[in-house]
Design an enzyme around this catalytic site. Sequence first.
Site, PDB file in Angstrom:
ATOM      1  NE  ARG A   1      52.640  18.197  28.186  1.00 19.84           N
ATOM      2  CZ  ARG A   1      51.665  17.769  27.379  1.00 19.84           C
ATOM      3  NH1 ARG A   1      50.764  16.902  27.808  1.00 19.84           N
ATOM      4  NH2 ARG A   1      51.600  18.188  26.114  1.00 19.84           N
TER       5      ARG A   1
ATOM      6  CD  GLU B   1      46.960  23.004  25.060  1.00 17.72           C
ATOM      7  OE1 GLU B   1      48.098  23.474  24.841  1.00 17.72           O
ATOM      8  OE2 GLU B   1      46.503  22.028  24.480  1.00 17.72           O
TER       9      GLU B   1
ATOM     10  NE  ARG C   1      48.878  20.685  29.757  1.00 16.50           N
ATOM     11  CZ  ARG C   1      49.344  20.945  28.521  1.00 16.50           C
ATOM     12  NH1 ARG C   1      50.636  21.142  28.339  1.00 16.50           N
ATOM     13  NH2 ARG C   1      48.520  21.040  27.498  1.00 16.50           N
TER      14      ARG C   1
ATOM     15  CB  CYS D   1      44.580  19.984  22.601  1.00 26.32           C
ATOM     16  SG  CYS D   1      45.146  19.507  20.953  1.00 26.32           S
TER      17      CYS D   1
ATOM     18  CB  THR E   1      47.180  16.371  20.348  1.00 25.90           C
ATOM     19  OG1 THR E   1      47.349  17.487  21.237  1.00 25.90           O
ATOM     20  CG2 THR E   1      46.748  16.832  18.974  1.00 25.90           C
TER      21      THR E   1
ATOM     22  NE  ARG F   1      56.060  18.151  24.916  1.00 28.61           N
ATOM     23  CZ  ARG F   1      57.318  18.409  24.588  1.00 28.61           C
ATOM     24  NH1 ARG F   1      57.974  17.600  23.773  1.00 28.61           N
ATOM     25  NH2 ARG F   1      57.934  19.465  25.098  1.00 28.61           N
TER      26      ARG F   1
ATOM     27  NE  ARG G   1      56.003  19.385  20.856  1.00 28.85           N
ATOM     28  CZ  ARG G   1      55.001  19.607  21.708  1.00 28.85           C
ATOM     29  NH1 ARG G   1      55.152  20.469  22.702  1.00 28.85           N
ATOM     30  NH2 ARG G   1      53.842  18.982  21.590  1.00 28.85           N
TER      31      ARG G   1
ATOM     32  CD  GLU H   1      52.186  22.767  20.312  1.00 34.29           C
ATOM     33  OE1 GLU H   1      51.739  23.327  21.321  1.00 34.29           O
ATOM     34  OE2 GLU H   1      51.552  21.920  19.667  1.00 34.29           O
TER      35      GLU H   1
HETATM   36  P1  ADP Z   1      54.251  21.040  26.749  1.00 35.91           P
HETATM   37  O1  ADP Z   1      54.028  21.542  28.135  1.00 35.91           O
HETATM   38  O2  ADP Z   1      53.020  20.611  26.031  1.00 35.91           O
HETATM   39  O3  ADP Z   1      55.325  19.983  26.724  1.00 35.91           O
HETATM   40  P2  ADP Z   1      56.018  22.804  25.212  1.00 35.91           P
HETATM   41  O4  ADP Z   1      56.534  21.846  24.210  1.00 35.91           O
HETATM   42  O5  ADP Z   1      55.664  24.180  24.757  1.00 35.91           O
HETATM   43  O6  ADP Z   1      54.720  22.333  25.965  1.00 35.91           O
HETATM   44  O7  ADP Z   1      57.156  22.922  26.373  1.00 35.91           O
HETATM   45  C1  ADP Z   1      56.881  23.769  27.464  1.00 35.91           C
HETATM   46  C2  ADP Z   1      58.188  24.295  28.040  1.00 35.91           C
HETATM   47  O8  ADP Z   1      58.944  23.174  28.551  1.00 35.91           O
HETATM   48  C3  ADP Z   1      59.081  24.983  27.003  1.00 35.91           C
HETATM   49  O9  ADP Z   1      59.656  26.126  27.626  1.00 35.91           O
HETATM   50  C4  ADP Z   1      60.170  23.974  26.718  1.00 35.91           C
HETATM   51  O10 ADP Z   1      61.398  24.618  26.421  1.00 35.91           O
HETATM   52  C5  ADP Z   1      60.265  23.235  28.043  1.00 35.91           C
HETATM   53  N1  ADP Z   1      60.756  21.869  27.896  1.00 35.91           N
HETATM   54  C6  ADP Z   1      60.156  20.848  27.244  1.00 35.91           C
HETATM   55  N2  ADP Z   1      60.907  19.739  27.320  1.00 35.91           N
HETATM   56  C7  ADP Z   1      62.026  20.056  28.055  1.00 35.91           C
HETATM   57  C8  ADP Z   1      63.182  19.347  28.499  1.00 35.91           C
HETATM   58  N3  ADP Z   1      63.355  18.042  28.214  1.00 35.91           N
HETATM   59  N4  ADP Z   1      64.118  20.022  29.231  1.00 35.91           N
HETATM   60  C9  ADP Z   1      63.938  21.325  29.545  1.00 35.91           C
HETATM   61  N5  ADP Z   1      62.868  22.058  29.171  1.00 35.91           N
HETATM   62  C10 ADP Z   1      61.925  21.426  28.437  1.00 35.91           C
HETATM   63  N1  DAR Z   2      48.341  24.130  17.282  1.00 36.29           N
HETATM   64  C1  DAR Z   2      47.179  23.277  17.416  1.00 36.29           C
HETATM   65  C2  DAR Z   2      47.323  22.310  18.611  1.00 36.29           C
HETATM   66  C3  DAR Z   2      48.166  21.088  18.338  1.00 36.29           C
HETATM   67  C4  DAR Z   2      48.591  20.336  19.575  1.00 36.29           C
HETATM   68  N2  DAR Z   2      49.285  21.242  20.552  1.00 36.29           N
HETATM   69  C5  DAR Z   2      48.722  21.615  21.694  1.00 36.29           C
HETATM   70  N3  DAR Z   2      47.576  21.164  22.111  1.00 36.29           N
HETATM   71  N4  DAR Z   2      49.373  22.514  22.443  1.00 36.29           N
HETATM   72  C6  DAR Z   2      46.970  22.556  16.091  1.00 36.29           C
HETATM   73  O1  DAR Z   2      45.844  22.187  15.803  1.00 36.29           O
HETATM   74  O2  DAR Z   2      47.963  22.407  15.395  1.00 36.29           O
END
Ligand code: ADP
Ligand code: DAR
Length: 346
Positions: free
Chosen positions: A116, A215, A219, A261, A263, A270, A299, A304
Amino acid sequence: MNISDQYSDFSQDCHSLVSKYLTKVLFEHLKDKRTNNGFSLQQAINSGVVNPDSGIGIYAGDEASYATFAPLFDPIIEDYHGYGKDRLHISNLNPEDLNAANPDPEGHYIISTRIRVARNLHGLPLGTTISTEHRKLVEQRVVSALEKLVGDLAGRYYPLKTMSEADRARLISDHILFKAGDRFLQAAGLNRDWPESRGIFHNNDRTFSAWVNEEDHLRVISMQIGGDIKQVFTRLSAAVAEIGRELEFSRNHHLGYITSCPTNLGTAMRASVHINLPKLATDMAQLTSIADEYHLQVRGMHGEHTASEGSIFDVSNRRRLGVTEVECVQDMYDGIVVLIKIEQTL
Ligand code: ADP
Ligand code: DAR
């Protein structure tokens, strides 16, 4: 949000970067500054004040925040990304430059792959401070661009406000739909007016989706079962190129793509796999050591701040700024190859 105008020392057990770098002197220096959208330091740090267990604890309100509050953002960005304030960020989304033959063609370990990127529209405030009118404008512009997608990217937009409970549960359990923002996003102002102008777009076979006004404004997500990381990256790159023909994104030469954010700055990417590592799961010290060596983040599989379930982990790149998108995916790929090799020897 109860924003305080008075500096208060962060508690001893707070280890966030904002608590590390926001001294009382710096607070007094920045507390009356505002960006062109009226965004304040107090708004930026509220999440880290309200949530002492934050890792970072600060969000931006607009691109200008990174300049207006640079005395605070610069050391935080350097600490988190290892990226100095005079560096230039280079992008490369060309999948031809990725060296990533499927590391698990028989599917013994990798359950699914997801890549993403975050994007925010140029000239509009970020989600932390955006008005309801501007948030609706973001939704209109983004959905208009998404609905122009053709071929295997073509799909449909589902506004959260009118989504059935059944659809919502299905999309969350398929890891496609975002959950309502957590307490960190809540304190940053990112959940305001929820679920107004939030929604999800996905293609017919759910290998491509897009989140609107979570966020970040947008995305863009490519995801599929198995470990064909190059195919997932190729789909993401094509989608980003198509959407980028319709929308102007907020970015600059130093920070790359601008995100709420810090990060996520730079590539805002990611790249993750859900991977089953039953033997390494019994030796978390070794798993963590490999993750550190290969710039990986581990994770739980539900996203997250969630715990791992059994021996299934979400393993992704940690570096996002000062590296290209190809390097982000290569980081994750190279680390996964090592993890699988070690899992096989244990
Ligand atoms: P981000 O969008 O910043 O990556 P998260 O870590 O919260 O946020 O992941 C968002 C959603 O994507 C969650 O429901 C997670 O289970 C799913 N997800 C992340 N990586 C994978 C993956 N490799 N395969 C399937 N689902 C995934
Ligand atoms: N929980 C916040 C954000 C950390 C990075 N994750 C994001 N942006 N979704 C922290 O300061 O830990």
